[in-house]
Design an enzyme around this catalytic site. Structure first.
Site, PDB file in Angstrom:
ATOM      1  N   LYS A 110       1.180  -1.605   0.020  1.00 19.57           N
ATOM      2  CA  LYS A 110      -0.212  -0.113  -0.194  1.00 19.57           C
ATOM      3  C   LYS A 110       1.031   1.031   0.059  1.00 19.57           C
ATOM      4  O   LYS A 110       1.653   0.976   0.778  1.00 19.57           O
ATOM      5  CB  LYS A 110      -0.916   0.032   1.269  1.00 19.57           C
ATOM      6  CG  LYS A 110      -2.046  -0.599   1.233  1.00 19.57           C
ATOM      7  CD  LYS A 110      -2.747  -0.893   2.293  1.00 19.57           C
ATOM      8  CE  LYS A 110      -3.558  -2.196   2.471  1.00 19.57           C
ATOM      9  NZ  LYS A 110      -3.521  -3.535   2.347  1.00 19.57           N
ATOM     10  N   ASP A 147      -1.503  -2.748  -4.156  1.00 25.82           N
ATOM     11  CA  ASP A 147      -2.633  -2.173  -3.524  1.00 25.82           C
ATOM     12  C   ASP A 147      -3.167  -0.808  -3.912  1.00 25.82           C
ATOM     13  O   ASP A 147      -2.851   0.192  -4.432  1.00 25.82           O
ATOM     14  CB  ASP A 147      -2.844  -2.322  -2.214  1.00 25.82           C
ATOM     15  CG  ASP A 147      -2.702  -3.999  -1.734  1.00 25.82           C
ATOM     16  OD1 ASP A 147      -2.855  -5.068  -2.601  1.00 25.82           O
ATOM     17  OD2 ASP A 147      -2.667  -4.300  -0.859  1.00 25.82           O
ATOM     18  N   GLN A 176     -10.560  -1.717  -8.991  1.00 25.42           N
ATOM     19  CA  GLN A 176     -11.403  -1.447  -8.495  1.00 25.42           C
ATOM     20  C   GLN A 176     -12.636  -1.705  -8.904  1.00 25.42           C
ATOM     21  O   GLN A 176     -12.736  -0.808  -9.343  1.00 25.42           O
ATOM     22  CB  GLN A 176     -11.345  -0.544  -7.363  1.00 25.42           C
ATOM     23  CG  GLN A 176     -10.261  -0.839  -6.180  1.00 25.42           C
ATOM     24  CD  GLN A 176     -10.441   0.087  -5.529  1.00 25.42           C
ATOM     25  OE1 GLN A 176      -9.778   0.836  -5.833  1.00 25.42           O
ATOM     26  NE2 GLN A 176     -10.206   0.095  -3.926  1.00 25.42           N
ATOM     27  N   ARG A 197      -4.764  -6.931 -11.057  1.00 21.48           N
ATOM     28  CA  ARG A 197      -5.236  -7.519 -10.048  1.00 21.48           C
ATOM     29  C   ARG A 197      -7.068  -6.599 -10.029  1.00 21.48           C
ATOM     30  O   ARG A 197      -6.812  -5.525  -9.758  1.00 21.48           O
ATOM     31  CB  ARG A 197      -5.393  -7.758  -8.641  1.00 21.48           C
ATOM     32  CG  ARG A 197      -6.064  -8.059  -7.648  1.00 21.48           C
ATOM     33  CD  ARG A 197      -5.577  -7.579  -5.927  1.00 21.48           C
ATOM     34  NE  ARG A 197      -3.904  -8.825  -5.575  1.00 21.48           N
ATOM     35  CZ  ARG A 197      -3.118  -7.999  -5.448  1.00 21.48           C
ATOM     36  NH1 ARG A 197      -3.958  -6.852  -4.309  1.00 21.48           N
ATOM     37  NH2 ARG A 197      -2.351  -8.326  -4.775  1.00 21.48           N
ATOM     38  N   GLY A 201     -13.412  -3.669  -4.513  1.00 24.82           N
ATOM     39  CA  GLY A 201     -12.883  -2.290  -3.996  1.00 24.82           C
ATOM     40  C   GLY A 201     -14.413  -2.430  -2.670  1.00 24.82           C
ATOM     41  O   GLY A 201     -14.780  -2.511  -2.511  1.00 24.82           O
ATOM     42  N   ALA A 202     -13.230  -1.810  -1.476  1.00 19.27           N
ATOM     43  CA  ALA A 202     -13.649  -1.939  -0.413  1.00 19.27           C
ATOM     44  C   ALA A 202     -13.449  -0.462   1.098  1.00 19.27           C
ATOM     45  O   ALA A 202     -13.534  -0.557   2.439  1.00 19.27           O
ATOM     46  CB  ALA A 202     -12.684  -2.824   0.468  1.00 19.27           C
ATOM     47  N   HIS A 240     -14.617 -13.659  -4.333  1.00 18.55           N
ATOM     48  CA  HIS A 240     -14.687 -15.230  -2.881  1.00 18.55           C
ATOM     49  C   HIS A 240     -16.451 -15.111  -3.843  1.00 18.55           C
ATOM     50  O   HIS A 240     -16.834 -16.170  -3.352  1.00 18.55           O
ATOM     51  CB  HIS A 240     -15.129 -14.501  -1.249  1.00 18.55           C
ATOM     52  CG  HIS A 240     -13.662 -14.264  -1.223  1.00 18.55           C
ATOM     53  ND1 HIS A 240     -13.266 -12.839  -0.796  1.00 18.55           N
ATOM     54  CD2 HIS A 240     -12.292 -14.853  -0.466  1.00 18.55           C
ATOM     55  CE1 HIS A 240     -12.616 -12.285  -0.782  1.00 18.55           C
ATOM     56  NE2 HIS A 240     -11.840 -13.711  -0.382  1.00 18.55           N
ATOM     57  N   ARG A 302     -12.467  -6.347   5.512  1.00 21.43           N
ATOM     58  CA  ARG A 302     -13.062  -7.263   5.279  1.00 21.43           C
ATOM     59  C   ARG A 302     -14.258  -7.196   5.494  1.00 21.43           C
ATOM     60  O   ARG A 302     -15.872  -8.077   5.431  1.00 21.43           O
ATOM     61  CB  ARG A 302     -12.428  -7.731   5.732  1.00 21.43           C
ATOM     62  CG  ARG A 302     -10.258  -8.660   5.707  1.00 21.43           C
ATOM     63  CD  ARG A 302     -10.433  -8.342   4.769  1.00 21.43           C
ATOM     64  NE  ARG A 302     -10.619  -7.138   3.482  1.00 21.43           N
ATOM     65  CZ  ARG A 302     -10.283  -6.223   3.163  1.00 21.43           C
ATOM     66  NH1 ARG A 302      -9.188  -5.973   4.253  1.00 21.43           N
ATOM     67  NH2 ARG A 302     -10.744  -5.180   2.298  1.00 21.43           N
TER      68      ARG A 302
END
Length: 321
Positions: A110, A147, A176, A197, A201-202, A240, A302
């Protein structure tokens, strides 16, 4: 937006994201007697040796690994230097154990932790620290992925990526799907040798730059996935979601991609049985393993990504505290 207009899932997500920035709650939880079996479902320990042990176990079960040292709240150049040094130690430990060759275990960075937010010189500081880590990764025979954080850092991060790829073209990018801009970013980065990747997005983002609705984020993910699969790069599919995994498999077959030309990625502690199934099927399956003492903000995000994880965490507090 009025709270009454939010569905329960969206409200839960926004609450958890708010908790990730609540220092009072963070201090209370960090002092709580949370035992190792609760936190380490998601966190690979506090030290490089802890991360090594987790990575070794994953590699022994045919999974690839990317390791992230947790340390986003960097407020001065010394903290950025300390984070850089933590990565140098980590790469040395992983290399000595024989885990880095061919990118079996790589690292994720990051840029905020490397100094990106430190005023006018932040990007320069982060770039120089990232250079040191990339060189160490190259010496160890592995790779690095940058990231992506909140939308205000997207362009600066892609600029750092461009600079790093001049010397290390294998440096990975993260995009993202909840950002409106990401389809075009996928087109720009879907070239030969480019590792990308794709995640949902979080971070909490304004509706002016990001899709507020989960279904729209998922649709964007599929559109971006198609661009990457049809491109010349190396897609890394961070999800996931069983439906998205199935769609990715279909699109890979349609694009006549060999199993080694793309990979799936999942978080440490999330759907481990599915990770093992994908690895056993011959797919490239990489696990994202964070480690370090600064686990609180990571864990709350998460929970926000998948609020069902909150139940596990709270049960752990109730039964193990």
């Amino acid at each position: 937006m009025d709270l009454a207009d939010l569905n329960p899932a969206t409200l839960m997500r926004q609450t958890l994201l708010g908790m990730s920035r609540n220092d009072t709650l963070r201090d209370a939880l960090e002092r709580a007697p949370i035992t190792r079996d609760v936190v380490t479902r998601f966190i690979g320990g506090a030290t490089a040796q802890d991360a090594l042990a987790v990575a070794t176990e994953l590699v022994d079960t045919r999974r690839l690994v990317t390791v992230d040292y947790l340390g986003e709240d960097t407020v001065d150049p010394q903290m950025a230097t300390d984070t850089r040094d933590a990565y140098l130690e980590l790469l040395s430990v992983l290399s000595e154990a024989g885990l880095t060759q061919g990118g079996t275990v790589e690292v994720s960075l990051k840029l905020s932790a490397l100094g990106q937010a430190l005023g006018r010189d932040g990007n320069k500081i982060a770039l120089e620290n990232a250079r040191a880590i990339c060189q160490a990764a190259a010496n160890a025979g592995t790779t690095v992925t940058l990231d992506m954080e909140d939308h205000t850092t997207t362009d600066p991060t892609l600029l750092v990526l461009h600079e790093l790829r001049k010397d290390w073209p294998w440096v990975g990018a993260v995009l993202q799907s909840y950002l409106y801009r990401t389809e075009q970013d996928c087109r720009d980065l879907a070239y030969e040798g480019s590792r990308v990747r794709l995640c949902k997005g979080a971070y909490k983002q304004p509706e002016s730059v990001a899709y507020p609705d989960k279904q729209d984020v998922d649709r964007s993910y599929v559109r971006c996935l198609k661009i990457l699969m049809e491109g010349e790069g190396y897609p890394m599919l961070a999800t996931h979601d069983p439906r998205l995994i199935e769609i990715a498999t279909v699109l890979a077959d349609k694009a006549q991609r060999a199993p080694e030309s793309f990979e799936f990625q999942m978080l440490h502690g999330i759907r481990p049985d599915e990770q093992l199934r994908l690895a056993a099927s011959g797919a490239q399956m990489r696990v994202y393993v964070p480690y370090g003492d600064e686990w609180y903000g990571y864990l709350m995000r998460r929970m926000a990504e998948r609020p069902a994880n909150l139940g596990f965490f709270l049960r752990g507090l109730a039964t193990k505290g």
